[in-house]
Design an enzyme around this catalytic site. Structure first.
Site, PDB file in Angstrom:
ATOM      1  N   ALA A  60     -31.262  -2.551 -19.361  1.00 38.62           N
ATOM      2  CA  ALA A  60     -32.169  -2.657 -20.511  1.00 38.62           C
ATOM      3  C   ALA A  60     -32.552  -1.272 -20.977  1.00 38.62           C
ATOM      4  CB  ALA A  60     -33.428  -3.437 -20.111  1.00 38.62           C
ATOM      5  N   TYR A  61     -33.096  -1.228 -22.166  1.00 39.38           N
ATOM      6  CA  TYR A  61     -33.746  -0.014 -22.673  1.00 39.38           C
ATOM      7  C   TYR A  61     -35.203  -0.156 -22.253  1.00 39.38           C
ATOM      8  CZ  TYR A  61     -35.405   3.486 -26.043  1.00 39.38           C
ATOM      9  OH  TYR A  61     -35.980   4.580 -26.640  1.00 39.38           O
ATOM     10  N   THR A  62     -35.664   0.689 -21.329  1.00 36.42           N
ATOM     11  CA  THR A  62     -36.985   0.467 -20.729  1.00 36.42           C
ATOM     12  C   THR A  62     -38.011   1.563 -21.055  1.00 36.42           C
ATOM     13  OG1 THR A  62     -36.190   1.508 -18.684  1.00 36.42           O
ATOM     14  CG2 THR A  62     -36.084  -0.881 -18.770  1.00 36.42           C
ATOM     15  N   ASP A 102     -43.822  -9.028 -19.209  1.00 34.42           N
ATOM     16  CA  ASP A 102     -45.161  -9.426 -19.680  1.00 34.42           C
ATOM     17  C   ASP A 102     -45.405  -8.950 -21.116  1.00 34.42           C
ATOM     18  OD1 ASP A 102     -44.935  -6.900 -18.194  1.00 34.42           O
ATOM     19  OD2 ASP A 102     -47.005  -6.549 -18.793  1.00 34.42           O
ATOM     20  N   TYR A 125     -40.625  -2.410 -27.760  1.00 32.00           N
ATOM     21  CA  TYR A 125     -39.993  -2.850 -26.504  1.00 32.00           C
ATOM     22  C   TYR A 125     -40.234  -4.351 -26.277  1.00 32.00           C
ATOM     23  CZ  TYR A 125     -39.441  -3.471 -21.427  1.00 32.00           C
ATOM     24  OH  TYR A 125     -39.091  -3.942 -20.189  1.00 32.00           O
TER      25      TYR A 125
END
Ligand SMILES: NC(=O)c1ccc[n+]([C@@H]2O[C@H](COP(=O)([O-])OP(=O)(O)OC[C@H]3O[C@@H](n4cnc5c(N)ncnc54)[C@H](OP(=O)(O)O)[C@@H]3O)[C@@H](O)[C@H]2O)c1
Length: 283
Positions: A60-62, A102, A125
């Site tokens: 993922a792009y985190t 979340d 995000y």
């Protein structure tokens, strides 16, 4: 059973592969050097060659703050690449696990969010991870979506490591005290993922370590456990500048895990203790 794990060079992917191997389950971890998942043809080829029965999509792009200034790049990975992986899962008739967050919720209120609560992401995000969820539910039938939070693991940078560094460099630090959630150790989450993939109990779940705390409480526990003299001071989110808006309420309900008879993860304090021990062993 053959399991293909994306994001193996990240925190969670690394531990998922370790846990699969520990259980004697054949697995292959890949990262961007093996296959850029934004490339649909390459993804189709790599997944077609491995022929997985299960795909655990941890890539993922985190970078939550950076995402605010490069939304297209973030969406290309969290939505585009996820759609490519979901299509590959469908083509290979594989079960798909998508790790979410979340941040898909509004962060309002004080009650834990149930898995079917309305989504209202407040950051780039969060929005892209939510759209990644939609790509999975619209493409696959056999999927597990696991929303987690405040992740720390042995293979990568995370809040615990940052606190350990700052704690040895500074006399005091300020940490936000009004964002509440659950720290989650990738070692524990990996066990839940491995428990799930051998079942057909598909759906959306929340998977975090047990208990809720603020970042301030988490930071204080880290300093205490590591015996660092650094003083932790409280600061409000409204006083702390960050590019991305963060949810005040990140509490996630684990009722769905109970209903499906999956074991909950251990308490976050216990997870932190084990993580620090594991880090020590590696030094
Ligand atoms: N970290 C958290 O606090 C947190 C909280 C809630 C949910 N999650 C979710 O949990 C999952 C695992 O998180 P994590 O902390 O383990 O992530 P991580 O450590 O950032 O690892 C993600 C991995 O994905 C790779 N990747 C990025 N773009 C890619 C692409 N186009 N093709 C192939 N691989 C690519 C990254 O490579 P590069 O490093 O080279 O970019 C990295 O190795 C993610 O889905 C994340 O959204 C994380």
């Amino acid at each position: 059973m053959r399991v293909l794990v994306t994001g193996v060079k990240g925190q969670l992917g690394f531990d998922v592969c370790r846990e699969l191997s520990k259980r004697g389950i054949e697995n292959q971890g890949i990262d961007i050097n093996d296959c850029d998942l934004c490339d649909e043809a390459a993804t189709e080829r790599v997944f077609g060659e491995y022929k997985p029965d299960v795909i655990v999509h941890c890539a993922a792009y985190t970078a939550v703050d950076k995402a605010e200034s490069e939304p297209e790049k973030c969406a290309a990975v969290n939505v585009g690449a996820t759609l490519n992986v979901a299509r590959a899962a469908k083509q290979n008739n594989a079960k798909m696990v998508y790790i979410s967050t979340d941040y898909v919720f509004s962060g309002e209120g004080e009650e834990p969010f149930e898995t079917d609560a309305e989504k209202a992401p407040m950051s780039v995000y969060g929005k892209t991870k939510s759209e990644g969820e939609d790509a999975v539910t619209e493409t696959c039938d056999k999927y597990f979506i696991i929303r987690t939070s405040w992740v720390f693991g042995i293979n990568g940078g995370n809040f615990v490591n940052t606190m350990l560094r700052l704690g040895s460099e500074k006399e005091s630090i300020s940490v936000v005290c009004d964002q509440i959630g659950s720290p989650t150790y990738t070692y524990d989450l990996s066990k839940l993922i491995c428990d799930m993939i051998v079942t057909e109990k598909y759906g959306i779940y929340h998977g975090t370590n047990e208990g809720f705390c603020s970042w301030f409480e988490f930071a204080s526990a880290i300093m205490e456990a590591a015996d660092l003299p650094c003083k932790v001071e409280k600061v409000l989110t409204s006083e702390y500048k960050s590019a991305a808006k963060r949810p005040l309420n990140s509490r996630l309900s684990k009722k769905k895990l109970d209903d499906a008879l999956f074991s909950r993860l251990p308490k976050w304090q216990d997870a932190l203790e084990r993580y620090l021990k594991e880090k020590q062993k590696m030094q």
